[in-house]
Design a protein around this motif. Structure first.
Motif, PDB file in Angstrom:
ATOM      1  N   LEU A  31       0.828  -1.256   0.085  1.00 18.43           N
ATOM      2  CA  LEU A  31       0.044   0.110  -0.121  1.00 18.43           C
ATOM      3  C   LEU A  31       0.721   1.235   0.141  1.00 18.43           C
ATOM      4  N   GLN A  32       2.274   1.020   0.582  1.00 17.32           N
ATOM      5  CA  GLN A  32       2.781   2.555   0.635  1.00 17.32           C
ATOM      6  C   GLN A  32       3.581   2.396  -0.644  1.00 17.32           C
ATOM      7  N   TYR A  33       3.980   1.658  -1.292  1.00 19.18           N
ATOM      8  CA  TYR A  33       4.791   1.795  -2.535  1.00 19.18           C
ATOM      9  C   TYR A  33       4.136   1.514  -3.760  1.00 19.18           C
ATOM     10  N   LEU A  34       2.962   0.951  -3.860  1.00 19.07           N
ATOM     11  CA  LEU A  34       2.092   0.593  -4.992  1.00 19.07           C
ATOM     12  C   LEU A  34       1.907   2.102  -5.778  1.00 19.07           C
ATOM     13  N   PRO A  35       1.369   2.904  -5.046  1.00 16.87           N
ATOM     14  CA  PRO A  35       1.174   4.379  -5.610  1.00 16.87           C
ATOM     15  C   PRO A  35       2.286   5.110  -6.333  1.00 16.87           C
ATOM     16  N   LYS A  36       3.513   4.471  -5.900  1.00 19.73           N
ATOM     17  CA  LYS A  36       4.687   5.441  -6.315  1.00 19.73           C
ATOM     18  C   LYS A  36       5.177   4.624  -7.688  1.00 19.73           C
ATOM     19  N   LEU A  37       4.712   3.389  -7.868  1.00 19.71           N
ATOM     20  CA  LEU A  37       5.224   2.687  -9.101  1.00 19.71           C
ATOM     21  C   LEU A  37       4.915   3.443 -10.256  1.00 19.71           C
ATOM     22  N   PRO A  38       5.799   3.430 -11.369  1.00 20.12           N
ATOM     23  CA  PRO A  38       5.393   3.801 -12.541  1.00 20.12           C
ATOM     24  C   PRO A  38       4.730   2.694 -13.273  1.00 20.12           C
ATOM     25  N   ASP A  39       4.087   3.308 -14.421  1.00 20.35           N
ATOM     26  CA  ASP A  39       3.252   2.393 -15.248  1.00 20.35           C
ATOM     27  C   ASP A  39       4.016   1.535 -16.106  1.00 20.35           C
ATOM     28  N   PRO A  40       4.193   0.205 -15.893  1.00 18.52           N
ATOM     29  CA  PRO A  40       4.987  -0.553 -16.815  1.00 18.52           C
ATOM     30  C   PRO A  40       4.755  -0.574 -18.070  1.00 18.52           C
ATOM     31  N   SER A  41       3.514  -0.286 -18.524  1.00 15.51           N
ATOM     32  CA  SER A  41       2.958  -0.193 -19.898  1.00 15.51           C
ATOM     33  C   SER A  41       3.834   0.906 -20.846  1.00 15.51           C
ATOM     34  N   LEU A  42       4.442   1.698 -20.189  1.00 11.29           N
ATOM     35  CA  LEU A  42       5.305   2.948 -20.503  1.00 11.29           C
ATOM     36  C   LEU A  42       6.634   2.015 -21.311  1.00 11.29           C
ATOM     37  N   LEU A  43       6.967   0.842 -21.025  1.00  8.72           N
ATOM     38  CA  LEU A  43       8.207   0.118 -21.348  1.00  8.72           C
ATOM     39  C   LEU A  43       7.685  -0.262 -22.905  1.00  8.72           C
ATOM     40  N   LEU A  44       6.326  -0.207 -23.370  1.00  8.80           N
ATOM     41  CA  LEU A  44       5.965  -0.631 -24.726  1.00  8.80           C
ATOM     42  C   LEU A  44       6.373   0.562 -25.678  1.00  8.80           C
ATOM     43  N   ARG A  45       6.431   1.821 -25.096  1.00  8.56           N
ATOM     44  CA  ARG A  45       6.470   2.872 -25.866  1.00  8.56           C
ATOM     45  C   ARG A  45       8.066   3.570 -25.331  1.00  8.56           C
ATOM     46  N   TYR A  46       8.779   2.873 -24.771  1.00 10.91           N
ATOM     47  CA  TYR A  46      10.119   3.205 -24.304  1.00 10.91           C
ATOM     48  C   TYR A  46      11.099   3.499 -25.472  1.00 10.91           C
ATOM     49  N   ASN A  47      11.721   4.796 -25.317  1.00  8.69           N
ATOM     50  CA  ASN A  47      12.835   4.774 -26.462  1.00  8.69           C
ATOM     51  C   ASN A  47      13.865   5.269 -25.713  1.00  8.69           C
ATOM     52  N   PRO A  48      14.947   4.485 -25.626  1.00 10.31           N
ATOM     53  CA  PRO A  48      16.234   4.608 -24.964  1.00 10.31           C
ATOM     54  C   PRO A  48      17.038   5.491 -25.983  1.00 10.31           C
ATOM     55  N   PRO A  49      18.000   6.021 -25.401  1.00 10.65           N
ATOM     56  CA  PRO A  49      18.905   6.884 -26.066  1.00 10.65           C
ATOM     57  C   PRO A  49      19.592   5.937 -27.174  1.00 10.65           C
ATOM     58  N   VAL A  50      19.650   6.447 -28.427  1.00 12.05           N
ATOM     59  CA  VAL A  50      19.880   5.669 -29.664  1.00 12.05           C
ATOM     60  C   VAL A  50      21.033   6.407 -30.380  1.00 12.05           C
ATOM     61  N   LYS A  51      22.234   6.106 -30.852  1.00 10.56           N
ATOM     62  CA  LYS A  51      23.061   6.721 -31.471  1.00 10.56           C
ATOM     63  C   LYS A  51      22.514   7.176 -33.025  1.00 10.56           C
ATOM     64  N   THR A  52      23.167   8.597 -33.296  1.00 10.56           N
ATOM     65  CA  THR A  52      23.037   9.187 -34.707  1.00 10.56           C
ATOM     66  C   THR A  52      24.339   8.783 -35.541  1.00 10.56           C
ATOM     67  N   THR A  53      23.773   8.562 -36.638  1.00 13.65           N
ATOM     68  CA  THR A  53      24.984   8.393 -37.593  1.00 13.65           C
ATOM     69  C   THR A  53      24.815   9.273 -38.684  1.00 13.65           C
ATOM     70  N   ILE A  54      26.139   9.750 -38.990  1.00 13.01           N
ATOM     71  CA  ILE A  54      26.152  10.604 -40.299  1.00 13.01           C
ATOM     72  C   ILE A  54      26.923   9.901 -41.429  1.00 13.01           C
ATOM     73  N   TYR A  55      26.156  10.075 -42.565  1.00  8.66           N
ATOM     74  CA  TYR A  55      26.712   9.095 -43.695  1.00  8.66           C
ATOM     75  C   TYR A  55      27.094  10.245 -44.591  1.00  8.66           C
ATOM     76  N   ASP A  56      27.960   9.297 -45.636  1.00  9.16           N
ATOM     77  CA  ASP A  56      28.472  10.136 -46.977  1.00  9.16           C
ATOM     78  C   ASP A  56      27.248  10.159 -48.019  1.00  9.16           C
ATOM     79  N   ALA A  57      27.732  10.639 -49.013  1.00  8.04           N
ATOM     80  CA  ALA A  57      26.488  10.489 -50.177  1.00  8.04           C
ATOM     81  C   ALA A  57      25.960   9.245 -50.545  1.00  8.04           C
ATOM     82  N   ARG A  58      26.963   8.185 -50.319  1.00 12.82           N
ATOM     83  CA  ARG A  58      26.630   7.041 -50.892  1.00 12.82           C
ATOM     84  C   ARG A  58      26.350   6.153 -49.670  1.00 12.82           C
ATOM     85  N   GLY A  59      26.017   6.608 -48.533  1.00 10.37           N
ATOM     86  CA  GLY A  59      25.351   5.864 -47.439  1.00 10.37           C
ATOM     87  C   GLY A  59      26.622   5.223 -46.597  1.00 10.37           C
TER      88      GLY A  59
END
Length: 606
Positions: A31-59
């Protein structure tokens, strides 16, 4: 007997009290901790930091930019033996528990009590996922309680495959790698989908202690840990005895783990500045962008090579730095950019950031206005001693060789880069008209401070960059049309959606006939004038530039297809030993243009 009964009843009572107290405590904690828990369904929309890649004209990738070195891969691209290896060593009851493994916790506690130290963790894969995404790494009872409760909620929301997919893309695996794809490329130089059993087992073994089990740091320890993983897989029935023996015998081949420097690093820096300052992109290192640029890596490599060799030849003439940029005329695409001798020594990009005096490379702007005003290349002007009163002082311009040629045609005066005819012509046509034209062509002049005859010899208040000078000269190459240089073609988000696409917007600044006439005059510079060393075997035109005391040496010119600018000098503005634009800069220009145009049909300039 009575005593025994009493003891048994007391024990039963104590056990019941402990059970009731434990149940009440559990309810209170929930009862104490349950209200503080984040919504686990957010994991389905979770976007972790992903690298950016710079390409030349031919990829071809030029650079990876990341806050966390991560490449997200779908679960179908992760081999089953890697999934099995991770489950075997990290959470053998993963497919049967509901988020927490009570047997695992009990075993970990028992071994900790026996050894006096924590020798193994009790966290399941789901708990580790909860901790990595939602919680901190602090070691407190409250955090552990939230981790366990959250793990159970995750299990009630997501499938086991979804949990494993997220975990394998998020987990830290050492050497700055997050997720199994990044780790696979770093340790083995290949995609995760290409890993075999032995390699997968080694990767799974790293999870417990990435810094200790990294094969790039502790190869023997990493292989020892791999053998433990393989043994566990055999015990749990994930692999056969034959597969186990074969994996043990396999000689693993590791990547060096050494990331190369960015390719075309000066250009990559320039692209980043455009993304941030001009296009307004934020958190570039986290957003998983794909940035497709205009640079041609083959041409870029050649540009780096010829500039380096040219600077080496000029070293004995007190030349320490140089810069080079190549633009495709038809679309403004920057095909090569070298901002200095060595990016590791200096990240200052002299193509875009070094404002230098252009010297005689400014003269074509004066001649262009003269042609617009009705002068012809065959018209003559007298090369003679002359003086101009400026305020209370007299200014006496001088020629490079300090001699006079008398009557000379405009085309020869420009081809041989004679100073006095240029000054007299500027005086005749009017400074304001020349300022207006140069500004329209992209030269950053100050209308008040640059309103003087010294601009005829390239004496500008603020100077000009090689990129600006190349852009201006491309106007003549394009028949009088200005096309601004383009570095970025398209930017895609992590899902492949187009966020930006470049547009070419041609603007006419000179009439076609004037552009044609100036082009023919600049062609003479290479044919018989000061720029003969720039000859590339194709029709070309250009102009040398050398400033007072030989502080700057330029060659900027064009063919039908490309415009390039080469500068040489010193960052501290000290003079070179009489280096002119017709020497090393012209040679570098000619060598690069010969390479770029090799195996192409020579085209007339107009």
């Amino acid at each position: 007997m009575k005593v025994i009964k009493t003891i048994i009843l007391s024990l039963i009572t104590l056990i019941l009290v402990l059970i009731i107290a434990g149940s009440i405590l559990t309810i209170v904690i929930i009862l104490q901790y349950l209200p503080k828990l984040p919504d686990p369904s957010l994991l389905l929309r979770y976007n972790p930091p992903v690298k950016t890649t710079i390409y030349d004209a031919r990829g071809i990738p030029l650079a990876d930019l990341y806050a966390e070195k991560r490449i997200i891969v779908p679960i179908k691209d992760i081999p089953q033996h890697l999934k099995d290896a991770v489950v075997a060593i990290e959470d053998e009851r993963f497919y049967s528990h509901s988020g927490i493994d009570l047997r695992g916790i009990a075993r970990a506690v028992y071994r900790a009590l026996r050894s006096g130290a924590i020798t193994e963790g009790g966290s399941t894969i789901t708990q580790q996922l909860a901790r990595n995404v939602f919680l901190t790494l602090e070691r407190t009872p409250s955090r552990k309680i939230m981790e366990m409760l959250l793990a159970m909620r995750i299990e009630a929301t997501l499938s086991k495959e979804e949990i494993l997919h997220l975990y394998l893309n998020i987990i830290y695996l050492g050497e700055g790698c997050y997720g199994v794809e990044s780790a696979s490329r770093t340790y083995f130089g290949k995609s995760v989908k290409d890993l075999d059993l032995a390699e997968s087992a080694l990767l799974a073994g790293i999870i417990r202690s990435p810094e200790n089990y990294s094969p790039l740091k502790n190869r023997d320890l990493a292989i020892s840990r791999q053998r433990i993983v393989l043994r566990k897989m055999l015990e749990l029935g994930f692999i056969s005895e034959k597969e186990y023996e074969s994996a043990l015998k396999e000689e693993l081949k590791f990547s060096t783990g050494k990331e190369s420097y960015w390719k075309a690093p000066y250009f990559v820096d320039y692209v980043l500045s455009i993304l941030k300052n001009d296009l307004g992109f934020k958190d570039i290192e986290k957003n998983g962008l794909s940035v497709y640029t205009t640079i041609d890596l083959d041409i870029q490599k050649k540009a780096e090579e010829v500039l380096k060799e040219g600077l080496e030849k000029a070293k004995g003439y007190n030349v320490s730095q140089g810069a080079l940029v190549l633009i495709e005329n038809s679309n403004g695409y920057i095909r090569a950019m070298v901002g200095g001798r060595d990016y590791r020594e200096s990240q200052f990009n002299r193509v875009t950031q070094a404002y230098r005096q252009p010297g005689s490379a400014f003269k074509p702007f004066i001649y262009t206005v003269a042609i617009q005003e009705g002068w012809k290349p065959e018209d003559t002007i007298v090369d003679e001693k002359i003086s101009f009163k400026i305020g209370n002082k007299w200014w006496i311009p001088k020629n490079y060789d300090e001699r006079f040629r008398g009557t000379i045609t405009l085309k020869d005066a420009l081809a041989y880069s004679i100073n006095i005819p240029a000054v007299k012509l500027l005086y005749e046509v009017g400074i304001d008209k020349v300022l207006d034209l140069a500004i329209k062509m992209g030269i950053p002049l100050d209308r008040s401070q640059d309103r003087n005859l010294a601009i005829a010899l390239g004496g500008l208040t603020n100077g000009v960059t090689p990129l600006q000078l190349a852009q201006a000269f491309s106007v003549w190459a394009n028949g009088g049309v200005l096309i601004k240089p383009v570095a970025i073609k398209t930017v895609l988000d992590r899902e492949g959606k187009v966020l930006y696409k470049s547009e070419t917007k041609p603007v006419r600044v000179i009439d076609t006939e004037t552009a044609k006439t100036i082009t023919e005059m600049l062609e003479n510079v290479v044919k018989y004038g000061t720029g003969k060393r720039a000859n590339c075997g194709h029709p070309c035109a250009g102009k040398t530039g050398t400033t007072s005391d030989y502080r700057d040496a330029w060659f900027v010119g064009f063919t039908r297809r490309y415009t390039a600018c080469v500068w040489m000098g010193n960052d501290d503005n000290t003079p070179t030993r009489r280096v002119t634009g017709g020497m090393f800069p012209a040679e570098v220009w000619g060598r690069l243009m010969s390479y770029v145009l090799a195996n192409t049909q020579p085209l007339p300039l107009f």
